[in-house]
Design an enzyme around this catalytic site. Structure first.
Site, PDB file in Angstrom:
ATOM      1  N   TYR A 107       0.836  -1.198   0.000  1.00  0.00           N
ATOM      2  CA  TYR A 107       0.000   0.000   0.000  1.00  0.00           C
ATOM      3  C   TYR A 107       0.872   1.249   0.000  1.00  0.00           C
ATOM      4  O   TYR A 107       1.933   1.281   0.652  1.00  0.00           O
ATOM      5  CB  TYR A 107      -0.884   0.042   1.250  1.00  0.00           C
ATOM      6  N   TYR A 146      -0.366 -10.000   0.246  1.00  0.00           N
ATOM      7  CA  TYR A 146       0.649  -9.493   1.183  1.00  0.00           C
ATOM      8  C   TYR A 146       0.542 -10.230   2.513  1.00  0.00           C
ATOM      9  O   TYR A 146      -0.526 -10.720   2.879  1.00  0.00           O
ATOM     10  CB  TYR A 146       0.508  -7.977   1.380  1.00  0.00           C
ATOM     11  N   ARG A 155      -2.783 -12.233   3.067  1.00  0.00           N
ATOM     12  CA  ARG A 155      -4.048 -11.759   2.524  1.00  0.00           C
ATOM     13  C   ARG A 155      -4.119 -12.091   1.038  1.00  0.00           C
ATOM     14  O   ARG A 155      -3.189 -11.793   0.288  1.00  0.00           O
ATOM     15  CB  ARG A 155      -4.191 -10.236   2.657  1.00  0.00           C
ATOM     16  N   HIS A 158      -7.128  -8.492  -2.974  1.00  0.00           N
ATOM     17  CA  HIS A 158      -8.453  -7.961  -2.627  1.00  0.00           C
ATOM     18  C   HIS A 158      -8.473  -6.459  -2.865  1.00  0.00           C
ATOM     19  O   HIS A 158      -7.436  -5.792  -2.869  1.00  0.00           O
ATOM     20  CB  HIS A 158      -8.815  -8.260  -1.171  1.00  0.00           C
ATOM     21  N   HIS A 160     -10.497  -3.060  -1.370  1.00  0.00           N
ATOM     22  CA  HIS A 160     -11.386  -2.515  -0.342  1.00  0.00           C
ATOM     23  C   HIS A 160     -12.416  -1.603  -1.007  1.00  0.00           C
ATOM     24  O   HIS A 160     -12.076  -0.793  -1.885  1.00  0.00           O
ATOM     25  CB  HIS A 160     -10.590  -1.709   0.681  1.00  0.00           C
TER      26      HIS A 160
HETATM   27 FE   LIG Z   1      -6.061  -4.747   2.387  1.00  0.00          FE
END
Ligand SMILES: [Fe+2]
Length: 237
Positions: A107, A146, A155, A158, A160
């Site tokens: 991110y 990640y 994870r 995906h 959000h």
């Molecule tokens: Fe996330």
């Protein structure tokens, strides 16, 4: 999302935190929801809530690959669908926001400790308004998986999602997953969705016709706001 108690009644306690995601309790409400008595203060929620700027969401906001001087790394994709009510009717004029990791699973956020590289051509945030048929559409890159800090887990890829109603206080937050991802059965966050039947509804479908027409891999995912087929949403947001 926690439903507020009706004015005058005792607030309901927060629901139990879901297991087995260890991070869930830290993100879960610790206090009962605050009840606003709209009989004596109609519109109070709207007047005291955060508001958006005056600039409308434009087409560029929905293309996360066009926010910088060059194209981002990764697999370019489209994600589109509709926002629907429990009867399948389109919910038009809804602000849909997304945020995601880059193709390497990182991110663009100072709190992300994942050592995967940042992409100077990808911020990972977009928005659009649903049209008269309740449709939204984004162009982006497929986010990478990640590792989950504090958990021996990864994870899955995906995106959000956030959907606003008519006010900031009606915001719903959830996540969309990709079909066939081998990490899906091992995701503690997906496993924390209390209703097992609701978990597959968070997985998008692959849209072959659109992929061929656009030359970009396409995924379709509808968001149902309530009713028995409702899309699961995160609490305490
Ligand atoms: Fe996330």
């Amino acid at each position: 999302m926690t439903a507020p108690a009706s004015p005058g009644s005792a607030p309901a306690p927060p629901p139990p935190a879901p297991a087995p995601y260890r991070g869930a309790p830290a993100r879960h409400p610790r206090h009962p929801p605050v009840t606003l008595d709209l009989r004596t203060a109609p519109g109070a929620a709207e007047r005291t809530a955060p508001v958006f700027g005056t600039a409308p969401a434009g087409p560029r906001d929905a293309d996360l690959t066009a926010h910088h001087a060059g194209p981002p790394l990764g697999e370019r994709i489209t994600v589109s669908g509709r926002v629907l009510d429990r009867a399948g009717r389109p919910v038009r004029g809804q602000l849909v926001e997304i945020w995601q990791a880059n193709a390497a699973g990182r991110y663009a956020h100072r709190e992300d400790r994942n050592p995967a590289p940042l992409d100077p051509h990808f911020t990972g945030a977009g928005r659009c308004l649903t049209d008269a048929a309740g449709r939204y559409a984004f162009t982006t890159v497929r986010p990478g998986a990640y590792p989950l800090p504090g958990e021996r887990a990864w994870r899955p890829s995906h995106v959000h999602f956030s959907v606003f109603g008519t006010a900031f206080t009606q915001r719903l937050v959830t996540q969309m997953y990709f079909p066939g991802d081998p990490l899906l059965p091992h995701d503690p966050v997906l496993a924390a969705v209390p209703d097992p039947a609701a978990r597959p509804r968070l997985v998008a479908g692959y849209d072959h016709a659109r992929s061929c027409a656009d030359g970009i891999l396409a995924y379709r995912w509808d968001i149902v706001l309530d009713g028995p087929s409702a899309t699961w949403t995160e609490e305490g947001r």
